[in-house]
Design an enzyme around this catalytic site. Sequence first.
Site, PDB file in Angstrom:
ATOM      1  N   ASN A   1     -41.115   4.949 -72.449  1.00 13.37           N
ATOM      2  CA  ASN A   1     -41.753   4.392 -71.298  1.00 13.37           C
ATOM      3  C   ASN A   1     -42.816   5.007 -70.970  1.00 13.37           C
ATOM      4  OD1 ASN A   1     -39.299   2.590 -70.878  1.00 13.37           O
ATOM      5  ND2 ASN A   1     -38.032   4.133 -69.802  1.00 13.37           N
TER       6      ASN A   1
ATOM      7  N   ASP B   1     -44.023   6.718 -67.656  1.00 14.53           N
ATOM      8  CA  ASP B   1     -43.426   7.338 -66.102  1.00 14.53           C
ATOM      9  C   ASP B   1     -44.616   7.433 -65.188  1.00 14.53           C
ATOM     10  OD1 ASP B   1     -40.937   7.265 -67.372  1.00 14.53           O
ATOM     11  OD2 ASP B   1     -40.811   9.511 -67.093  1.00 14.53           O
TER      12      ASP B   1
ATOM     13  N   GLU C   1     -31.131   1.959 -72.664  1.00 15.64           N
ATOM     14  CA  GLU C   1     -32.350   1.282 -72.345  1.00 15.64           C
ATOM     15  C   GLU C   1     -32.796   0.339 -73.309  1.00 15.64           C
ATOM     16  OE1 GLU C   1     -34.961   4.295 -70.923  1.00 15.64           O
ATOM     17  OE2 GLU C   1     -34.083   4.281 -68.723  1.00 15.64           O
TER      18      GLU C   1
ATOM     19  N   ASN D   1     -23.852  11.201 -66.867  1.00 16.43           N
ATOM     20  CA  ASN D   1     -24.183  11.947 -65.709  1.00 16.43           C
ATOM     21  C   ASN D   1     -22.918  11.626 -64.725  1.00 16.43           C
ATOM     22  OD1 ASN D   1     -25.100   9.774 -64.320  1.00 16.43           O
ATOM     23  ND2 ASN D   1     -26.919  10.368 -64.107  1.00 16.43           N
TER      24      ASN D   1
ATOM     25  N   GLY E   1     -25.251  17.857 -62.728  1.00 14.88           N
ATOM     26  CA  GLY E   1     -26.397  18.384 -61.978  1.00 14.88           C
ATOM     27  C   GLY E   1     -26.530  20.180 -61.948  1.00 14.88           C
TER      28      GLY E   1
ATOM     29  N   ALA F   1     -35.477  13.841 -66.448  1.00 13.33           N
ATOM     30  CA  ALA F   1     -35.238  14.295 -67.649  1.00 13.33           C
ATOM     31  C   ALA F   1     -34.672  15.634 -67.910  1.00 13.33           C
ATOM     32  CB  ALA F   1     -36.480  14.418 -68.595  1.00 13.33           C
ATOM     33  N   ALA F   2     -34.034  16.077 -66.993  1.00 12.97           N
ATOM     34  CA  ALA F   2     -32.980  17.065 -67.169  1.00 12.97           C
ATOM     35  C   ALA F   2     -31.978  16.523 -67.967  1.00 12.97           C
ATOM     36  CB  ALA F   2     -32.649  17.575 -65.607  1.00 12.97           C
ATOM     37  N   GLY F   3     -31.298  15.431 -67.732  1.00 14.71           N
ATOM     38  CA  GLY F   3     -30.205  15.150 -68.518  1.00 14.71           C
ATOM     39  C   GLY F   3     -30.527  14.885 -70.064  1.00 14.71           C
ATOM     40  N   ASP F   4     -31.921  14.335 -70.257  1.00 13.47           N
ATOM     41  CA  ASP F   4     -32.338  14.197 -71.567  1.00 13.47           C
ATOM     42  C   ASP F   4     -32.587  15.106 -72.188  1.00 13.47           C
ATOM     43  OD1 ASP F   4     -32.396  11.427 -70.828  1.00 13.47           O
ATOM     44  OD2 ASP F   4     -34.544  11.570 -70.135  1.00 13.47           O
TER      45      ASP F   4
ATOM     46  N   ALA G   1     -36.122  22.800 -67.574  1.00 10.90           N
ATOM     47  CA  ALA G   1     -36.804  21.755 -67.156  1.00 10.90           C
ATOM     48  C   ALA G   1     -36.988  21.436 -65.699  1.00 10.90           C
ATOM     49  CB  ALA G   1     -36.201  20.475 -68.144  1.00 10.90           C
TER      50      ALA G   1
ATOM     51  N   GLY H   1     -42.314  16.237 -64.310  1.00 15.72           N
ATOM     52  CA  GLY H   1     -42.468  15.353 -65.169  1.00 15.72           C
ATOM     53  C   GLY H   1     -41.224  15.308 -66.159  1.00 15.72           C
TER      54      GLY H   1
HETATM   55  O1  RIB Z   1     -34.277  10.112 -67.899  1.00 16.14           O
HETATM   56  C1  RIB Z   1     -35.398   9.989 -67.199  1.00 16.14           C
HETATM   57  C2  RIB Z   1     -36.338   8.938 -67.791  1.00 16.14           C
HETATM   58  O2  RIB Z   1     -35.660   7.788 -67.463  1.00 16.14           O
HETATM   59  C3  RIB Z   1     -37.364   8.668 -67.364  1.00 16.14           C
HETATM   60  O3  RIB Z   1     -38.611   9.366 -68.334  1.00 16.14           O
HETATM   61  C4  RIB Z   1     -37.785   7.133 -67.189  1.00 16.14           C
HETATM   62  O4  RIB Z   1     -38.880   6.717 -68.256  1.00 16.14           O
HETATM   63  C5  RIB Z   1     -36.340   6.562 -67.379  1.00 16.14           C
HETATM   64  O5  RIB Z   1     -36.176   6.124 -68.652  1.00 16.14           O
END
Ligand code: RIB
Length: 307
Positions: free
Chosen positions: A12, A14, A141, A185, A224, A251-254, A284, A289
């Site tokens: 995506n 953002d 997603e 989460n 968190g 994006a902390a979880g990612d 992060a 961002g």
């Molecule tokens: O996890 C964060 C992400 O969730 C964002 O970058 C956004 O694009 C959504 O997919």
Amino acid sequence: MRQMITVVGSLNMDLLIDAPQLPLPGETVRGRNFRRSPGGKGANQACAVARMGVDCSMLGAVGSDPFGEELIAGLCADGVDVSAVRRVHRTATGVAMITVDFAGQNQIVLAAGANEVVSLDDISRHSRLLRGSAAVIAQLEVPIPVVTAALQEARQGGAIAVLNPAPCRALDDEVLSRCDWIVPNEIEAGQLVGRTVCSPEDARLAAVELRRRSGGAGIAVTLGGEGVWLETREFSGLIPAFPVRAIDTVAAGDTFIGAFVVRLVEGATPEEAARFGCAAAAIAVTRHGAQASVPHRAEVEAWLRER
Ligand code: RIB
């Protein structure tokens, strides 16, 4: 043999605005600092894997528009193999509208665009890639049948099958049973078990239930600023977060997931992997961002050495 991780999921663009607080329904809030930044849960996780130094392939789709080209170029710059990212004609690239409040919390509205047309054909076409991976990571997603098929391919090839059930959607236990790891989460864990998760004890109970329903997957519930609740056959407990002043949790979880899976693939214990993931996520959240905030491995290791 070199290890490789494949991420099946979203890309995506953002579009972010900072605001003093997240808006209530019908409320207009005066914000500032509009910016756009590469994101998408799948692409963020692929970026995190690559920055932790492990070969990574991304399987997904973008539209035939400048956002799509920018997202692909960004992943390429990080060394992610994007040959399994399809460009879909007459379709828009996924876009996420994100508000970040002054405490770093966020609210995201997503227009999935091309992410919605990732198909079972894409999975069949890249079956060798998935089966040859050391781990496959998927989120929600992209369509659920695609996620299910990707996890199945992973399992058949002996890869570690990891599901980040985000954003949460109704899932059959059959999907959960294809996972070696489930990493929600607290909100997603709560949605999966049908009750609120807002403490480590709630997370433990949710994790025990998810572990049972999945037939024995490892569970990591990210909490968190509290850390991560880990539930495996050998370990049940909280891996505490590193205290930092968060300015943006997007994006902390990612970041956690990418770093966590990298260490699992390298043979670390789940506790070691989760601590490493917590360190990456802690860095992060001190940056703005999504992919822009993901640290490189050397930074995470230096950060851990100081603690
Ligand atoms: O996890 C964060 C992400 O969730 C964002 O970058 C956004 O694009 C959504 O997919």
